[in-house]
Design a protein around this motif. Structure first.
Motif, PDB file in Angstrom:
ATOM      1  N   UNK A 131      -8.513  12.861 -15.967  1.00 48.71           N
ATOM      2  CA  UNK A 131      -8.310  11.472 -16.398  1.00 48.71           C
ATOM      3  C   UNK A 131      -7.151  10.806 -15.659  1.00 48.71           C
ATOM      4  N   UNK A 132      -6.898  11.250 -14.420  1.00 45.07           N
ATOM      5  CA  UNK A 132      -5.813  10.689 -13.612  1.00 45.07           C
ATOM      6  C   UNK A 132      -6.397   9.764 -12.561  1.00 45.07           C
ATOM      7  N   UNK A 133      -5.906   8.537 -12.526  1.00 38.72           N
ATOM      8  CA  UNK A 133      -6.258   7.596 -11.468  1.00 38.72           C
ATOM      9  C   UNK A 133      -5.178   7.576 -10.413  1.00 38.72           C
ATOM     10  N   UNK A 134      -5.565   7.591  -9.135  1.00 38.50           N
ATOM     11  CA  UNK A 134      -4.596   7.687  -8.050  1.00 38.50           C
ATOM     12  C   UNK A 134      -4.185   6.346  -7.491  1.00 38.50           C
ATOM     13  N   UNK A 135      -3.161   6.380  -6.652  1.00 42.74           N
ATOM     14  CA  UNK A 135      -2.619   5.175  -6.038  1.00 42.74           C
ATOM     15  C   UNK A 135      -3.641   4.498  -5.141  1.00 42.74           C
ATOM     16  N   UNK A 136      -4.409   5.277  -4.377  1.00 43.63           N
ATOM     17  CA  UNK A 136      -5.361   4.703  -3.420  1.00 43.63           C
ATOM     18  C   UNK A 136      -6.403   3.844  -4.123  1.00 43.63           C
ATOM     19  N   UNK A 137      -7.002   4.360  -5.183  1.00 42.94           N
ATOM     20  CA  UNK A 137      -8.028   3.598  -5.893  1.00 42.94           C
ATOM     21  C   UNK A 137      -7.444   2.413  -6.649  1.00 42.94           C
ATOM     22  N   UNK A 138      -6.199   2.511  -7.073  1.00 38.42           N
ATOM     23  CA  UNK A 138      -5.595   1.431  -7.856  1.00 38.42           C
ATOM     24  C   UNK A 138      -5.170   0.249  -6.997  1.00 38.42           C
ATOM     25  N   UNK A 139      -4.859   0.479  -5.725  1.00 41.88           N
ATOM     26  CA  UNK A 139      -4.357  -0.595  -4.864  1.00 41.88           C
ATOM     27  C   UNK A 139      -5.390  -1.705  -4.728  1.00 41.88           C
ATOM     28  N   UNK A 140      -4.988  -2.975  -4.954  1.00 39.58           N
ATOM     29  CA  UNK A 140      -5.957  -4.082  -4.917  1.00 39.58           C
ATOM     30  C   UNK A 140      -6.159  -4.683  -3.537  1.00 39.58           C
ATOM     31  N   UNK A 227       6.894   1.859 -10.690  1.00 38.02           N
ATOM     32  CA  UNK A 227       5.520   1.535 -10.302  1.00 38.02           C
ATOM     33  C   UNK A 227       4.549   2.702 -10.447  1.00 38.02           C
ATOM     34  N   UNK A 228       5.044   3.913 -10.241  1.00 35.99           N
ATOM     35  CA  UNK A 228       4.209   5.111 -10.271  1.00 35.99           C
ATOM     36  C   UNK A 228       5.002   6.210 -10.977  1.00 35.99           C
ATOM     37  N   UNK A 229       4.352   6.903 -11.915  1.00 33.82           N
ATOM     38  CA  UNK A 229       5.107   7.842 -12.747  1.00 33.82           C
ATOM     39  C   UNK A 229       4.382   9.180 -12.882  1.00 33.82           C
ATOM     40  N   UNK A 230       5.035  10.250 -12.452  1.00 32.35           N
ATOM     41  CA  UNK A 230       4.633  11.610 -12.798  1.00 32.35           C
ATOM     42  C   UNK A 230       5.425  12.014 -14.029  1.00 32.35           C
ATOM     43  N   UNK A 231       4.723  12.441 -15.076  1.00 32.91           N
ATOM     44  CA  UNK A 231       5.412  12.916 -16.274  1.00 32.91           C
ATOM     45  C   UNK A 231       5.166  14.410 -16.425  1.00 32.91           C
ATOM     46  N   UNK A 257       1.155  14.747 -15.974  1.00 32.73           N
ATOM     47  CA  UNK A 257       0.226  13.617 -15.906  1.00 32.73           C
ATOM     48  C   UNK A 257       0.751  12.658 -14.850  1.00 32.73           C
ATOM     49  N   UNK A 258      -0.109  11.725 -14.442  1.00 36.10           N
ATOM     50  CA  UNK A 258       0.314  10.692 -13.488  1.00 36.10           C
ATOM     51  C   UNK A 258      -0.365   9.383 -13.857  1.00 36.10           C
ATOM     52  N   UNK A 259       0.379   8.300 -13.742  1.00 39.12           N
ATOM     53  CA  UNK A 259      -0.189   6.986 -14.012  1.00 39.12           C
ATOM     54  C   UNK A 259       0.408   5.953 -13.070  1.00 39.12           C
ATOM     55  N   UNK A 260      -0.400   4.960 -12.730  1.00 39.19           N
ATOM     56  CA  UNK A 260       0.028   3.824 -11.921  1.00 39.19           C
ATOM     57  C   UNK A 260       0.340   2.678 -12.876  1.00 39.19           C
ATOM     58  N   UNK A 261       1.577   2.189 -12.858  1.00 42.68           N
ATOM     59  CA  UNK A 261       1.955   1.079 -13.731  1.00 42.68           C
ATOM     60  C   UNK A 261       1.974  -0.256 -13.000  1.00 42.68           C
ATOM     61  N   UNK A 262       2.021  -0.227 -11.654  1.00 44.53           N
ATOM     62  CA  UNK A 262       1.996  -1.456 -10.854  1.00 44.53           C
ATOM     63  C   UNK A 262       1.105  -1.241  -9.638  1.00 44.53           C
ATOM     64  N   UNK A 263      -0.192  -1.538  -9.765  1.00 42.40           N
ATOM     65  CA  UNK A 263      -1.114  -1.304  -8.640  1.00 42.40           C
ATOM     66  C   UNK A 263      -0.742  -2.069  -7.381  1.00 42.40           C
ATOM     67  N   UNK A 264      -0.090  -3.231  -7.526  1.00 38.51           N
ATOM     68  CA  UNK A 264       0.253  -4.063  -6.364  1.00 38.51           C
ATOM     69  C   UNK A 264       1.321  -3.446  -5.464  1.00 38.51           C
ATOM     70  N   UNK A 265       1.902  -2.309  -5.860  1.00 41.58           N
ATOM     71  CA  UNK A 265       3.044  -1.754  -5.141  1.00 41.58           C
ATOM     72  C   UNK A 265       2.667  -0.786  -4.032  1.00 41.58           C
ATOM     73  N   UNK A 266       1.395  -0.756  -3.608  1.00 40.46           N
ATOM     74  CA  UNK A 266       0.980   0.165  -2.543  1.00 40.46           C
ATOM     75  C   UNK A 266      -0.165  -0.425  -1.748  1.00 40.46           C
ATOM     76  N   UNK A 267      -0.181  -0.132  -0.455  1.00 38.74           N
ATOM     77  CA  UNK A 267      -1.247  -0.550   0.454  1.00 38.74           C
ATOM     78  C   UNK A 267      -1.743   0.689   1.190  1.00 38.74           C
ATOM     79  N   UNK A 268      -3.061   0.818   1.295  1.00 39.87           N
ATOM     80  CA  UNK A 268      -3.691   2.003   1.880  1.00 39.87           C
ATOM     81  C   UNK A 268      -3.983   1.739   3.363  1.00 39.87           C
ATOM     82  N   UNK A 269      -3.681   2.762   4.189  1.00 39.32           N
ATOM     83  CA  UNK A 269      -4.037   2.745   5.607  1.00 39.32           C
ATOM     84  C   UNK A 269      -5.032   3.881   5.835  1.00 39.32           C
ATOM     85  N   UNK A 270      -6.291   3.529   6.079  1.00 37.62           N
ATOM     86  CA  UNK A 270      -7.322   4.553   6.282  1.00 37.62           C
ATOM     87  C   UNK A 270      -7.171   5.229   7.629  1.00 37.62           C
TER      88      UNK A 270
END
Length: 270
Positions: A131-140, A227-231, A257-270
């Protein structure tokens, strides 16, 4: 005695010291994601879930009355337990008692690398079963193309940083990049003779370029915090499983656990 069962292991104090020291050293190398996100805890082995601060409305049980009742279930993110085994030769532990301080712990190194891959991938690419969503999928944002020419990386990273700033995301920033990309960076210079790594650090506003096993491509993300939290429930520890006449089986274990609290804080470079 706790769940790690260390007291049952036929390992002398000096052997445990060297095993723990080696584990800390190796894990510090492989746990790249922790250097770029917030880490909360550890809260202990019995800590089971991260509060999300939200609720879900559910139906109230039938009571036979007409009084309207609001019922909400609090939402939580369960922690996932990770255990990776490794072996140690009993002869090496006897050498520790004789004063040897260079134990052969190659299998521990491999276990640490495996733990790092699991945690890094969960942070950046998610882990649906946990049930963990990652930074890559969260980035808008639209993904940028990293390419294979490291001389282009500073320009791409500068554009990504500019996009983050224009969206109100402060720095400094980090570039998390796969091991092959990192190697290309540290081996490259631009036509002016300056290291590509130096240009990247400037583009990141004094941030860091982090070799990140387990990530596909790269991600530019803010290091401002929040913006991103490992607990962590239990932070990574060495436990005892079993042994025979020649070999001990130990393991590295954590819960997180890990959660993204601010999706706008990351940009993906493929």
């Amino acid at each position: 005695m706790n769940h790690l069962m260390r007291e049952l292991a036929p390992i002398p104090a000096e052997g445990w010291r060297q095993i723990d020291d080696e584990a800390r050293e190796r894990l510090a190398t492989h746990l790249a994601a922790r250097k770029m996100v917030d880490v909360e805890g550890p809260h202990g082995w019995t800590y089971s879930a991260t509060s999300l601060g939200r609720t879900q409305r559910i139906e109230a049980p039938q009571t036979g009355t007409q009084r309207e009742t609001a019922v909400r279930r609090r939402r939580v993110l369960p922690l996932v337990e990770v255990r990776v085994p490794f072996t140690v030769d009993r002869a090496e532990l006897e050498n520790a008692e004789r004063g040897a301080d260079d134990l052969e712990l190659d299998d521990l190194d491999q276990a640490a690398a495996q733990v790092g891959l699991i945690e890094n991938r969960a942070v950046f690419h998610g882990w649906p079963a946990a049930e963990i969503g990652g930074i890559v999928d969260a980035s808008p944002y639209d993904h940028l193309s990293l390419g294979t020419d490291p001389e282009r990386y500073p320009h791409l990273v500068a554009n990504a940083v500019n996009t983050l700033r224009c969206n109100g995301i402060g720095g400094p920033y980090a570039l998390a990049i796969n091991p092959d990309g990192y190697t290309a960076i540290v081996e490259s210079t631009e036509h002016g003779g300056l290291l590509v790594l130096d240009h990247l650090r400037r583009a990141l506003g004094g941030g860091r370029v982090k070799r990140t096993p387990g990530i596909a491509g790269a991600v530019v993300l803010s290091l401002a915090g929040g913006d991103f939290v490992v607990e962590l429930g239990q932070d990574l520890s060495v436990g005892y499983s079993h042994h025979d006449a020649e070999t001990l089986t130990l393991y590295l274990e954590e819960s997180f656990s890990f959660r993204v609290t601010e999706p706008d804080a990351a940009i993906v470079l493929d």
